[in-house]
Design a protein around this motif. Structure first.
Motif, mmCIF file in Angstrom:
data_model
loop_
_atom_site.group_PDB
_atom_site.id
_atom_site.type_symbol
_atom_site.label_atom_id
_atom_site.label_comp_id
_atom_site.label_asym_id
_atom_site.label_seq_id
_atom_site.Cartn_x
_atom_site.Cartn_y
_atom_site.Cartn_z
ATOM 1 N N UNK A 145 0.651 -1.475 -0.163
ATOM 2 C CA UNK A 145 0.036 -0.172 0.233
ATOM 3 C C UNK A 145 1.174 1.285 -0.002
ATOM 4 N N UNK A 146 1.655 1.022 0.759
ATOM 5 C CA UNK A 146 3.207 2.125 0.412
ATOM 6 C C UNK A 146 3.636 2.716 -0.733
ATOM 7 N N UNK A 147 3.874 1.072 -1.167
ATOM 8 C CA UNK A 147 4.484 1.355 -2.673
ATOM 9 C C UNK A 147 3.595 2.091 -3.864
ATOM 10 N N UNK A 148 2.108 1.738 -3.363
ATOM 11 C CA UNK A 148 1.244 2.643 -4.421
ATOM 12 C C UNK A 148 1.094 3.567 -4.447
ATOM 13 N N UNK A 149 1.576 4.007 -3.216
ATOM 14 C CA UNK A 149 0.871 5.312 -2.716
ATOM 15 C C UNK A 149 2.316 6.373 -3.240
ATOM 16 N N UNK A 150 3.143 6.108 -3.181
ATOM 17 C CA UNK A 150 4.413 6.740 -3.351
ATOM 18 C C UNK A 150 4.316 6.705 -5.235
ATOM 19 N N UNK A 151 4.210 5.448 -5.870
ATOM 20 C CA UNK A 151 4.171 5.262 -6.502
ATOM 21 C C UNK A 151 3.283 6.862 -7.515
ATOM 22 N N UNK A 152 2.209 6.305 -6.870
ATOM 23 C CA UNK A 152 1.211 7.423 -7.874
ATOM 24 C C UNK A 152 1.420 8.608 -7.217
ATOM 25 N N UNK A 153 1.780 9.097 -6.643
ATOM 26 C CA UNK A 153 2.311 10.591 -6.296
ATOM 27 C C UNK A 153 3.363 10.973 -7.058
ATOM 28 N N UNK A 154 4.328 10.143 -6.984
ATOM 29 C CA UNK A 154 5.189 9.949 -8.040
ATOM 30 C C UNK A 154 5.223 10.543 -9.409
ATOM 31 N N UNK A 155 3.621 9.496 -10.044
ATOM 32 C CA UNK A 155 3.242 9.595 -11.459
ATOM 33 C C UNK A 155 2.447 11.587 -11.126
ATOM 34 N N UNK A 156 2.180 11.821 -10.137
ATOM 35 C CA UNK A 156 1.254 12.955 -9.888
ATOM 36 C C UNK A 156 2.049 13.812 -9.987
ATOM 37 N N UNK A 157 3.080 13.932 -9.415
ATOM 38 C CA UNK A 157 4.598 14.912 -9.484
ATOM 39 C C UNK A 157 4.830 15.123 -10.981
ATOM 40 N N UNK A 158 4.848 13.897 -11.872
ATOM 41 C CA UNK A 158 6.281 14.265 -13.320
ATOM 42 C C UNK A 158 4.861 14.550 -13.892
ATOM 43 N N UNK A 159 3.061 14.361 -13.380
ATOM 44 C CA UNK A 159 2.750 14.753 -14.492
ATOM 45 C C UNK A 159 2.043 16.564 -14.052
ATOM 46 N N UNK A 160 2.211 16.689 -12.918
ATOM 47 C CA UNK A 160 2.404 18.436 -12.324
ATOM 48 C C UNK A 160 3.446 19.585 -12.696
ATOM 49 N N UNK A 161 4.867 18.549 -13.043
ATOM 50 C CA UNK A 161 6.168 19.601 -13.024
ATOM 51 C C UNK A 161 6.022 19.110 -15.309
ATOM 52 N N UNK A 162 5.548 18.616 -15.735
ATOM 53 C CA UNK A 162 5.738 18.535 -17.083
ATOM 54 C C UNK A 162 4.078 19.437 -17.463
ATOM 55 N N UNK A 163 3.241 20.057 -16.805
ATOM 56 C CA UNK A 163 2.313 20.458 -17.479
ATOM 57 C C UNK A 163 2.644 21.894 -17.193
ATOM 58 N N UNK A 164 3.878 21.658 -15.678
ATOM 59 C CA UNK A 164 4.187 23.129 -15.819
ATOM 60 C C UNK A 164 5.622 23.817 -16.622
ATOM 61 N N UNK A 165 5.810 23.077 -17.119
ATOM 62 C CA UNK A 165 6.926 23.188 -17.730
ATOM 63 C C UNK A 165 6.077 23.848 -18.864
ATOM 64 N N UNK A 166 5.479 23.216 -20.247
ATOM 65 C CA UNK A 166 4.464 23.319 -20.640
ATOM 66 C C UNK A 166 3.832 24.757 -20.687
ATOM 67 N N UNK A 167 3.248 25.038 -19.670
ATOM 68 C CA UNK A 167 2.426 26.602 -19.306
ATOM 69 C C UNK A 167 4.049 27.210 -19.290
ATOM 70 N N UNK A 168 4.857 27.184 -18.902
ATOM 71 C CA UNK A 168 5.994 28.298 -19.141
ATOM 72 C C UNK A 168 6.361 28.501 -20.222
ATOM 73 N N UNK A 169 6.450 27.774 -21.469
ATOM 74 C CA UNK A 169 6.788 27.409 -22.800
ATOM 75 C C UNK A 169 5.782 28.190 -23.277
ATOM 76 N N UNK A 170 4.537 28.309 -22.666
ATOM 77 C CA UNK A 170 3.505 28.790 -23.512
ATOM 78 C C UNK A 170 3.742 29.719 -23.486
ATOM 79 N N UNK A 171 3.502 30.486 -22.621
ATOM 80 C CA UNK A 171 2.956 31.783 -21.962
ATOM 81 C C UNK A 171 4.585 32.810 -22.356
ATOM 82 N N UNK A 172 5.326 32.699 -23.235
ATOM 83 C CA UNK A 172 6.964 33.351 -23.529
ATOM 84 C C UNK A 172 6.229 33.663 -24.813
#
Length: 172
Positions: A145-172
């Motif tokens: 259950x801990x592994x599940x939560x950690x992997x899920x949090x990692x996926x959400x963080x990665x998606x959030x980081x990618x979205x943030x990068x895209x937003x930064x590039x698109x806003x230029x």
């Protein structure tokens, strides 16, 4: 740098960050999601195993209680095949059959009080073994259950980081 689109016309990556049509952050998120699904599957299987062991534990306690009752009634001896109890599912179960199925079999069909005491001691050992194994399985379940939560949090963080990068590039 250029923005790339995948087959569904969704954003798939940004210029040099693109590997095989997907951004590194998206690939990492997908990998994390696969790992979380794997941990979830293992946890679900383990929950089924624990549930089965708990049913077996309830049956062992019911058998022990029935044997203790038989011991109190025994004067010369009892025939175990005549003794029965209700198992965890509510079915009538023969004491002798349960003991044979769980490695607590008695060689005799007629048991004295001492034989019954010995059988109860063997059932106690069986109960302790099941209890210990169940505790071990529960610890493993918590780990999955801990592994599940950690992997899920990692996926959400990665998606959030990618979205943030895209937003930064698109806003230029």
């Amino acid at each position: 740098m250029s923005i790339q689109f995948d087959k569904t016309n969704g954003l798939s990556g940004i210029g040099g960050d693109v590997v095989g049509g997907k951004s590194l952050s998206r690939m990492f998120a997908e990998l994390q999601m696969m790992a979380s699904d794997n941990a979830k599957t293992k946890a679900t299987d383990l929950m089924d195993t624990i549930k089965t062991k708990q049913t077996r534990l309830k049956d062992a306690y019911a058998c022990k209680k029935a044997l203790q009752s038989a011991k109190d009634r025994a004067t010369y001896g009892i025939y175990t095949y005549r003794e029965s109890y209700k198992d965890a599912r509510g079915n009538a179960m023969s004491l002798n059959k349960w003991m044979e199925n769980n490695g607590v079999a008695n060689p005799k069909s007629k048991l004295s009080k001492d034989d019954i005491k010995a059988a109860i001691a063997r059932i106690d050992t069986h109960i302790e073994s099941l209890g210990t194994d169940t505790q071990t399985q529960m610890i493993r379940l918590q780990d999955f259950m801990g592994q599940y939560n950690n992997f899920l949090q990692g996926a959400h963080k990665s998606i959030g980081d990618g979205k943030q990068t895209l937003n930064a590039i698109l806003s230029r």
